[in-house]
Design a protein around this motif. Structure first.
Motif, PDB file in Angstrom:
ATOM      1  N   ASP A  34     -14.542  10.765  -0.963  1.00 48.95           N
ATOM      2  CA  ASP A  34     -15.489  10.409  -2.029  1.00 48.95           C
ATOM      3  C   ASP A  34     -14.885   9.477  -3.067  1.00 48.95           C
ATOM      4  OD1 ASP A  34     -17.612  11.722  -1.049  1.00 48.95           O
ATOM      5  OD2 ASP A  34     -17.320  13.550  -2.217  1.00 48.95           O
ATOM      6  N   HIS A  35     -13.672   9.823  -3.515  1.00 47.57           N
ATOM      7  CA  HIS A  35     -13.019   9.005  -4.539  1.00 47.57           C
ATOM      8  C   HIS A  35     -11.999   8.110  -3.866  1.00 47.57           C
ATOM      9  CE1 HIS A  35     -14.532  12.361  -6.997  1.00 47.57           C
ATOM     10  NE2 HIS A  35     -14.648  11.451  -7.931  1.00 47.57           N
ATOM     11  N   ARG A  36     -12.004   6.830  -4.251  1.00 49.26           N
ATOM     12  CA  ARG A  36     -11.038   5.907  -3.647  1.00 49.26           C
ATOM     13  C   ARG A  36     -10.381   5.058  -4.712  1.00 49.26           C
ATOM     14  NH1 ARG A  36     -15.004   3.777   1.180  1.00 49.26           N
ATOM     15  NH2 ARG A  36     -15.525   5.868   1.939  1.00 49.26           N
ATOM     16  N   TYR A  37      -9.270   4.457  -4.347  1.00 48.93           N
ATOM     17  CA  TYR A  37      -8.635   3.470  -5.219  1.00 48.93           C
ATOM     18  C   TYR A  37      -8.405   2.230  -4.361  1.00 48.93           C
ATOM     19  CZ  TYR A  37      -4.534   5.315  -2.854  1.00 48.93           C
ATOM     20  OH  TYR A  37      -3.651   5.719  -1.895  1.00 48.93           O
ATOM     21  N   PRO A  38      -8.140   1.084  -4.989  1.00 43.77           N
ATOM     22  CA  PRO A  38      -8.171  -0.183  -4.246  1.00 43.77           C
ATOM     23  C   PRO A  38      -7.355  -0.243  -2.949  1.00 43.77           C
ATOM     24  CG  PRO A  38      -8.089  -0.635  -6.584  1.00 43.77           C
ATOM     25  CD  PRO A  38      -7.981   0.858  -6.442  1.00 43.77           C
ATOM     26  N   SER A  39      -6.119   0.242  -2.949  1.00 44.85           N
ATOM     27  CA  SER A  39      -5.311   0.052  -1.732  1.00 44.85           C
ATOM     28  C   SER A  39      -5.317   1.270  -0.813  1.00 44.85           C
ATOM     29  CB  SER A  39      -3.888  -0.307  -2.123  1.00 44.85           C
ATOM     30  OG  SER A  39      -3.438   0.567  -3.132  1.00 44.85           O
ATOM     31  N   ILE A  40      -6.357   2.083  -0.910  1.00 45.33           N
ATOM     32  CA  ILE A  40      -6.344   3.345  -0.165  1.00 45.33           C
ATOM     33  C   ILE A  40      -6.350   3.125   1.353  1.00 45.33           C
ATOM     34  CG2 ILE A  40      -8.859   3.690  -0.220  1.00 45.33           C
ATOM     35  CD1 ILE A  40      -8.225   6.711  -0.697  1.00 45.33           C
ATOM     36  N   TYR A  41      -7.059   2.084   1.826  1.00 41.17           N
ATOM     37  CA  TYR A  41      -7.105   1.846   3.269  1.00 41.17           C
ATOM     38  C   TYR A  41      -5.720   1.519   3.801  1.00 41.17           C
ATOM     39  CZ  TYR A  41     -12.176   1.982   3.750  1.00 41.17           C
ATOM     40  OH  TYR A  41     -13.471   2.404   3.800  1.00 41.17           O
ATOM     41  N   ARG A  42      -5.041   0.601   3.087  1.00 37.87           N
ATOM     42  CA  ARG A  42      -3.700   0.203   3.509  1.00 37.87           C
ATOM     43  C   ARG A  42      -2.788   1.427   3.570  1.00 37.87           C
ATOM     44  NH1 ARG A  42      -2.153  -3.939  -0.499  1.00 37.87           N
ATOM     45  NH2 ARG A  42      -1.073  -2.213  -1.474  1.00 37.87           N
ATOM     46  N   ASN A  43      -2.868   2.258   2.540  1.00 41.43           N
ATOM     47  CA  ASN A  43      -1.999   3.426   2.488  1.00 41.43           C
ATOM     48  C   ASN A  43      -2.310   4.426   3.599  1.00 41.43           C
ATOM     49  OD1 ASN A  43      -0.659   2.446   0.297  1.00 41.43           O
ATOM     50  ND2 ASN A  43      -1.867   3.594  -1.202  1.00 41.43           N
ATOM     51  N   ALA A  44      -3.598   4.654   3.845  1.00 40.94           N
ATOM     52  CA  ALA A  44      -3.975   5.624   4.873  1.00 40.94           C
ATOM     53  C   ALA A  44      -3.533   5.135   6.250  1.00 40.94           C
ATOM     54  CB  ALA A  44      -5.485   5.859   4.836  1.00 40.94           C
ATOM     55  N   ILE A  45      -3.734   3.853   6.519  1.00 41.24           N
ATOM     56  CA  ILE A  45      -3.329   3.315   7.823  1.00 41.24           C
ATOM     57  C   ILE A  45      -1.810   3.430   7.973  1.00 41.24           C
ATOM     58  CG2 ILE A  45      -3.139   1.194   9.198  1.00 41.24           C
ATOM     59  CD1 ILE A  45      -5.922   0.419   7.991  1.00 41.24           C
ATOM     60  N   PHE A  46      -1.097   3.095   6.896  1.00 38.48           N
ATOM     61  CA  PHE A  46       0.367   3.180   6.951  1.00 38.48           C
ATOM     62  C   PHE A  46       0.809   4.629   7.215  1.00 38.48           C
ATOM     63  CE2 PHE A  46       4.517   3.809   4.939  1.00 38.48           C
ATOM     64  CZ  PHE A  46       5.247   2.814   5.570  1.00 38.48           C
ATOM     65  N   ALA A  47       0.160   5.574   6.532  1.00 42.31           N
ATOM     66  CA  ALA A  47       0.554   6.976   6.679  1.00 42.31           C
ATOM     67  C   ALA A  47       0.252   7.485   8.084  1.00 42.31           C
ATOM     68  CB  ALA A  47      -0.160   7.830   5.632  1.00 42.31           C
ATOM     69  N   VAL A  48      -0.938   7.133   8.608  1.00 45.02           N
ATOM     70  CA  VAL A  48      -1.298   7.560   9.969  1.00 45.02           C
ATOM     71  C   VAL A  48      -0.316   6.941  10.953  1.00 45.02           C
ATOM     72  CG1 VAL A  48      -3.024   7.375  11.781  1.00 45.02           C
ATOM     73  CG2 VAL A  48      -3.739   7.861   9.454  1.00 45.02           C
ATOM     74  N   TRP A  49      -0.088   5.663  10.767  1.00 45.82           N
ATOM     75  CA  TRP A  49       0.769   4.925  11.699  1.00 45.82           C
ATOM     76  C   TRP A  49       2.163   5.533  11.749  1.00 45.82           C
ATOM     77  CZ3 TRP A  49      -1.091  -0.287  13.265  1.00 45.82           C
ATOM     78  CH2 TRP A  49      -0.329  -0.811  14.316  1.00 45.82           C
ATOM     79  N   THR A  50       2.775   5.664  10.595  1.00 38.56           N
ATOM     80  CA  THR A  50       4.146   6.158  10.546  1.00 38.56           C
ATOM     81  C   THR A  50       4.244   7.564  11.131  1.00 38.56           C
ATOM     82  OG1 THR A  50       4.328   4.913   8.502  1.00 38.56           O
ATOM     83  CG2 THR A  50       6.110   6.426   9.000  1.00 38.56           C
ATOM     84  N   SER A  51       3.385   8.455  10.648  1.00 35.06           N
ATOM     85  CA  SER A  51       3.508   9.846  11.086  1.00 35.06           C
ATOM     86  C   SER A  51       3.229   9.977  12.577  1.00 35.06           C
ATOM     87  CB  SER A  51       2.555  10.735  10.286  1.00 35.06           C
ATOM     88  OG  SER A  51       1.224  10.322  10.475  1.00 35.06           O
ATOM     89  N   ALA A  52       2.128   9.379  13.043  1.00 34.54           N
ATOM     90  CA  ALA A  52       1.733   9.567  14.438  1.00 34.54           C
ATOM     91  C   ALA A  52       2.729   8.896  15.386  1.00 34.54           C
ATOM     92  CB  ALA A  52       0.328   9.010  14.658  1.00 34.54           C
ATOM     93  N   TRP A  53       3.213   7.739  15.017  1.00 36.57           N
ATOM     94  CA  TRP A  53       4.104   7.028  15.942  1.00 36.57           C
ATOM     95  C   TRP A  53       5.490   7.650  15.993  1.00 36.57           C
ATOM     96  CZ3 TRP A  53       3.337   1.670  18.143  1.00 36.57           C
ATOM     97  CH2 TRP A  53       1.970   1.412  18.332  1.00 36.57           C
TER      98      TRP A  53
END
Lengths: 291, 259
Positions: free
Chosen positions: A114-133
């Motif tokens: 519901d609540h977002r901040y400007p770079s949230i997409y970049r951060n979420a992709i980075f977090a998913v990428w790093t952890s999953a890989w």
């Protein structure tokens, strides 16, 4: 007098054995191959639900329909893509598909917040990428060790499982972190005003968000084998694997998934915390917006 | 009268990024030990924004000096311990009154020794007593207190930290007259406690919509309008004496100190 014998033989509809025999041919032993008609039976179950929803005016018939169609198309495409990639058996297409899946997972994680901040997409992709890989690499290269290492039938389903869980965790964690920060604004700011560092003021919210994000996997782990037989194990049993082998795999995958969630959640929360606070120990309230 | 200001603001501006509205427009202001400044102006004129800026709770442009020094990033929590912003509504963390009173002393900025660096039960008990609050209140959860009691506890929480400057954002708006009198009296006591030592002099800023209260509580009055100061009591250090005189006929204590 009606001769039932004759009738049933002339009208195949009444002859159940014949009907089943015609559409649901007995499968060869050990095979679990499904026909499309058999998939259709499962769809009918949901179709009945949609009818009931329409009758009662629940208003979810349309969503049931779109979700069903969407899921069918997505999986059909996945099937076709996997077929191609399995045949190619080259590392590049496997990694390409893996990267695509990862980015989509990151984007979907944010979609539910519901609540977002400007770079949230970049951060979420980075977090998913790093952890999953990280976690999938360890699983593939050190635990499962397929030959060759990029075997798509190992890499893609494993990554998919890790991604799906990691994205749920990240989504729950970020949603909780940002909404809770907003809800507890007065409390957080009072701590800052009384000399707390930005971390001291956000710590409580951070911990709560982490906890919230880990609850689903902890629940899954605690009921695994009692209430539910996990999906991967179900698949292996259906495919005819030894129960003990299936169990070992399932235990391994649970650990791996939990690790991926923990890494992904903490990473995404840490990045978000850095993004909504600044070095002057202020919270950048203006950056947090309702979507 | 060559006392250096405790806080010096120079051209402090802030605008709301989402609405583009100018919240503070080149505000310059000095706060000296002994000051009791009343901040008046219509709602939305920037009083709270100015107090928040002085506590460095929001990003702003311009300069803020504390005891004539820039505040480094790392020193901001320690600065906020000395210059405490008191929000209009008191907020607490989940827990008892005592846990909330202890909370600030667990922060890194409270490390070290000295007055106001650690929680002392006797001091807390004395503080409660001054508000005629029973000591048992320490064990009660904060959310069970009345609005007036919460306001008192929030003040006690701040005073236990021995700040130099308090920034009050309409602190008594929700209090009945009895509680308000106690609150005002306690602040005046706190303010005059350190008068003997010029090095430890305290100051406060106070916003209120009640002119009588501003009269009672403060010596200087600053009027704000649309993010600017309408009266500049100390904009230019060379002219400050005459301007202070003009603003503070009813402030004997500040006058006495300035001599």
């Amino acid at each position: 007098m009606i001769d039932f014998e004759t009738l049933s033989s002339t009208l195949p509809f009444f002859n159940q054995a014949d009907l089943l025999g015609q559409f649901f041919k007995p499968r060869p032993e050990g095979s679990i191959s499904l026909s499309w008609l058999e998939v259709g039976v499962a769809a009918t179950l949901l179709f009945i639900n949609a009818i009931i929803s329409l009758q009662l005016g629940l208003g979810i018939a349309k969503r049931i329909a779109t979700s069903s169609v969407r899921m069918t198309i997505q999986l059909a495409i996945l099937g076709l893509v996997l077929k191609q990639i399995f045949e190619l058996a080259q590392p590049a297409p496997v990694l390409g598909l893996a990267a695509l899946m990862t980015v989509i997972a990151g984007v979907s994680a944010v979609k539910r917040i519901d609540h977002r901040y400007p770079s949230i997409y970049r951060n979420a992709i980075f977090a998913v990428w790093t952890s999953a890989w990280i976690v999938t690499s360890i699983t593939v290269l050190l635990i499962v060790r397929p030959q060759p290492w990029h075997s798509p039938q190992v890499v893609i389903p494993l990554l998919g499982m890790v991604l799906g869980n990691s994205l749920t965790g990240i989504s729950l964690g970020l949603d909780r972190f940002l909404s809770e920060l907003k809800n507890r604004r007065g409390e957080v700011e009072t701590m800052l005003a009384l000399g707390a560092t930005r971390w001291e003021s956000c710590r409580g919210v951070f911990i709560e968000a982490t906890r919230t994000a880990m609850i689903p996997i902890l629940n899954t782990m605690s009921v695994a084998g009692i209430v539910s037989i996990p999906g991967m194990m179900t698949g292996q049993l259906l495919a005819g694997a030894e129960p003990i082998e299936a169990v070992k795999y399932q235990i391994m995958i649970m650990f791996v998934i939990a690790a991926a969630i923990a890494i992904g959640v903490v990473l995404s929360l840490a990045l978000s915390y850095r993004n909504v606070t600044n070095e002057n120990h202020q919270i950048e309230w203006e950056r947090i917006r309702r979507s | 009268m060559s006392k250096t200001p405790l806080i010096r603001l120079r051209d402090v501006s802030r605008h709301d990024n989402s609405t583009g509205k100018q919240l503070l427009n080149a505000v310059s202001l000095q706060v000296r030990g002994g000051d009791r400044i009343g901040l008046v102006g219509a709602s939305g004129s920037g009083k709270s924004t100015l107090l928040r800026a002085m506590a460095m709770l929001d990003r702003f442009s311009g300069e803020l000096l504390y005891q004539e020094k820039q505040i480094t990033h790392d020193a901001i929590p320690s600065y906020r311990r000395e210059v405490i912003y008191m929000s209009q509504r008191p907020f607490f963390t989940y827990g008892t009154v005592e846990e909330n009173l202890r909370l600030p002393f667990q922060f890194k900025s409270s490390q070290g020794s000295g007055r106001g660096r650690s929680f002392q039960t006797e001091i807390a008990a004395t503080a409660l007593d001054r508000f005629e609050l029973p000591a048992q209140i320490l064990d009660q959860p904060c959310e069970s207190l009345s609005g007036g009691e919460q306001q008192m506890i929030a003040l006690i929480r701040a005073l236990l930290m021995e700040p130099r400057i308090l920034l009050f954002d309409e602190p008594t708006a929700a209090l009945d007259s009895d509680a308000r009198d106690k609150y005002e009296q306690r602040i005046q006591e706190w303010h005059s406690e350190s008068m003997a030592d010029p090095e430890a002099e305290r100051a406060f800023l106070w916003t209120s919509h009640d002119p009588a209260q501003i009269d009672r509580m403060t010596g200087k009055i600053i009027t704000m309008d649309q993010g600017t100061l309408k009266t500049f009591p100390e904009a230019d250090p060379n002219q400050q004496q005459s301007q202070i005189d003009g603003e503070s006929q009813h402030d004997q204590s500040a006058e006495a100190l300035n001599d």
